[in-house]
Design an enzyme around this catalytic site. Sequence first.
Site, PDB file in Angstrom:
ATOM      1  N   HIS A 212       0.878  -1.178   0.000  1.00  0.00           N
ATOM      2  CA  HIS A 212       0.000   0.000   0.000  1.00  0.00           C
ATOM      3  C   HIS A 212       0.915   1.228   0.000  1.00  0.00           C
ATOM      4  O   HIS A 212       1.453   1.614   1.034  1.00  0.00           O
ATOM      5  CB  HIS A 212      -0.901  -0.020   1.239  1.00  0.00           C
ATOM      6  CG  HIS A 212      -1.846   1.135   1.338  1.00  0.00           C
ATOM      7  ND1 HIS A 212      -3.217   0.988   1.189  1.00  0.00           N
ATOM      8  CD2 HIS A 212      -1.640   2.451   1.569  1.00  0.00           C
ATOM      9  CE1 HIS A 212      -3.803   2.171   1.325  1.00  0.00           C
ATOM     10  NE2 HIS A 212      -2.854   3.076   1.570  1.00  0.00           N
ATOM     11  N   HIS A 214       1.988   5.282  -1.083  1.00  0.00           N
ATOM     12  CA  HIS A 214       1.498   6.632  -1.333  1.00  0.00           C
ATOM     13  C   HIS A 214       2.477   7.361  -2.253  1.00  0.00           C
ATOM     14  O   HIS A 214       3.671   7.065  -2.256  1.00  0.00           O
ATOM     15  CB  HIS A 214       1.331   7.399  -0.020  1.00  0.00           C
ATOM     16  CG  HIS A 214       0.082   7.043   0.716  1.00  0.00           C
ATOM     17  ND1 HIS A 214      -0.641   7.952   1.441  1.00  0.00           N
ATOM     18  CD2 HIS A 214      -0.588   5.864   0.825  1.00  0.00           C
ATOM     19  CE1 HIS A 214      -1.699   7.349   1.978  1.00  0.00           C
ATOM     20  NE2 HIS A 214      -1.678   6.088   1.616  1.00  0.00           N
ATOM     21  N   CYS A 245      -4.082   9.511   5.002  1.00  0.00           N
ATOM     22  CA  CYS A 245      -4.530   9.277   6.371  1.00  0.00           C
ATOM     23  C   CYS A 245      -4.799  10.601   7.081  1.00  0.00           C
ATOM     24  O   CYS A 245      -3.886  11.427   7.214  1.00  0.00           O
ATOM     25  CB  CYS A 245      -3.477   8.481   7.154  1.00  0.00           C
ATOM     26  SG  CYS A 245      -3.970   8.194   8.877  1.00  0.00           S
TER      27      CYS A 245
END
Length: 315
Positions: A212, A214, A245
């Site tokens: 995951h 970014h 987030c």
Amino acid sequence: MGSPLPLPQVRISEVGPRDGLQSVKATMATADKLRWIDALHAAGVREIEVASFVPARLLPQMADAAEVVRHAATLPGLTVMALVPNRKGAQAALEAGVHKLTMPVSASVAHSLANVRKTPTEMVAQVHAISELRRAIAPHVRLEAGISTAFGCTLQGLVPEDEVIRLAAQCVEAGAEEVGLSDTVGYANPAQVRRLFRRLRAEIGRHAGAAHMHNTRGLGIANCLAAWDEGVRTFDASLGGLGGCPYAPGASGNVVTEDLVFMFEAMGIATGIDIDKLVAARAPLMAGLPGEPVYGMTAEAGLPKGFVPSSFAIP
């Protein structure tokens, strides 16, 4: 002449309806969410994190989580995922009919307290409690832990790699079938990604899960490619790069699903996703969040002339 060798394949797990929507101030109407999820499914996306089961007072964007899960579960061939931070959320998600639970277990104590108000050790205990709950009432549902801030944290700074690997092993022992690594704040670089996923696979073997990443500092796609080199075959991404987030300062920019799909398809690695239909799925997203910026180079530039996606070769 023998049969052609099967194409290498990856699974692209779309996280926009959860990770994306929790990070914007506006609340997308439920009908718009359902149209967006339908469009993603029509494009060939077969795993979508559609919601998180958290108190509506904290994230009003997720107040309709159960309704969204129930709708998504009617789409054929779709694995419906939801994020749950605790046992209460897991119970609600299981009752709604999810196929897979994901849990945020941060390697940074500071981020863990800000995000879920529990220490990493306390979150491992939650993994165990949710694993027991799932085993009792929905044993077919899979459980995944995502190690947040695995590559660094804007609140804590350095996150020791030994701690990341130790935490991953503890999550497996607690009952998680998969443990992935998340670059929550965009600190990772390809060398670090290769090293940490190599260590993860050596420690927990077949339980090593998704990447995951970014794109906060522009390295999201490069980091995904580095993870591919180390054997990762599931990648989280968000349509239009939506998300980040809200409890980690400076965390912005999920990897753009459209760009990630294009990279793999151009490399001869099948995703099963129709890029044109995927780009078209941006329309219901933008209609549901008018004025919200969306990103992605593939959608802007278009596909190269004569481009033939690898997924067209899947029987």
